[in-house]
Write a protein that holds these residues in place. Structure first.
Motif, PDB file in Angstrom:
ATOM      1  N   ASN A  38       0.855  -1.174   0.000  1.00 25.16           N
ATOM      2  CA  ASN A  38       0.000   0.000   0.000  1.00 25.16           C
ATOM      3  C   ASN A  38       0.903   1.239   0.000  1.00 25.16           C
ATOM      4  O   ASN A  38       1.739   1.402   0.889  1.00 25.16           O
ATOM      5  CB  ASN A  38      -0.889  -0.012   1.241  1.00 25.16           C
ATOM      6  N   PRO A  39       0.757   2.142  -0.975  1.00 25.43           N
ATOM      7  CA  PRO A  39       1.669   3.276  -1.067  1.00 25.43           C
ATOM      8  C   PRO A  39       1.434   4.367  -0.012  1.00 25.43           C
ATOM      9  O   PRO A  39       2.289   5.221   0.181  1.00 25.43           O
ATOM     10  CB  PRO A  39       1.401   3.833  -2.463  1.00 25.43           C
ATOM     11  N   TYR A  40       0.312   4.351   0.683  1.00 29.09           N
ATOM     12  CA  TYR A  40       0.033   5.409   1.660  1.00 29.09           C
ATOM     13  C   TYR A  40       0.796   5.138   2.954  1.00 29.09           C
ATOM     14  O   TYR A  40       0.648   4.097   3.568  1.00 29.09           O
ATOM     15  CB  TYR A  40      -1.460   5.499   1.952  1.00 29.09           C
ATOM     16  N   ARG A  41       1.625   6.054   3.361  1.00 31.75           N
ATOM     17  CA  ARG A  41       2.412   5.936   4.584  1.00 31.75           C
ATOM     18  C   ARG A  41       2.109   7.150   5.453  1.00 31.75           C
ATOM     19  O   ARG A  41       2.701   8.207   5.265  1.00 31.75           O
ATOM     20  CB  ARG A  41       3.904   5.894   4.253  1.00 31.75           C
ATOM     21  N   PRO A  42       1.166   7.044   6.403  1.00 29.27           N
ATOM     22  CA  PRO A  42       0.766   8.220   7.178  1.00 29.27           C
ATOM     23  C   PRO A  42       1.911   8.827   7.982  1.00 29.27           C
ATOM     24  O   PRO A  42       1.917  10.030   8.227  1.00 29.27           O
ATOM     25  CB  PRO A  42      -0.340   7.702   8.095  1.00 29.27           C
ATOM     26  N   HIS A  45       3.552  11.876   6.481  1.00 20.86           N
ATOM     27  CA  HIS A  45       2.796  13.120   6.382  1.00 20.86           C
ATOM     28  C   HIS A  45       2.559  13.766   7.744  1.00 20.86           C
ATOM     29  O   HIS A  45       1.831  14.747   7.837  1.00 20.86           O
ATOM     30  CB  HIS A  45       1.451  12.853   5.696  1.00 20.86           C
TER      31      HIS A  45
END
Length: 69
Positions: A38-42, A45
């Motif tokens: 999954n490319p989203y890495r909280p 950010h």
């Protein structure tokens, strides 16, 4: 780190056991790859303080207050 859980469903007696096993394995790997890549890495950010726009407006030596008084 992501947690992957598997759940087995009861298989009817007339269904082929080999097909259910293959289907369960394919489902596991599909969920594994979807979660692992999954490319989203909280955490990338997450803001850790005032950024460059705040520093440009207030100057580099301005005191930082985290909570208004």
């Amino acid at each position: 780190m992501a947690l992957i859980e598997t759940h087995s469903l009861p298989v009817p007696a007339e269904a082929g056991r080999g097909n259910a096993l293959v289907s369960e394995i394919k489902g596991f790997w599909k969920r594994f790859f979807a979660t692992a890549f999954n490319p989203y890495r909280p955490e990338l950010h997450y803001m850790r303080g005032p950024g460059p726009a705040w520093r440009a407006k207030h100057g580099m030596d301005a005191p930082i207050r985290l909570k208004p008084r």
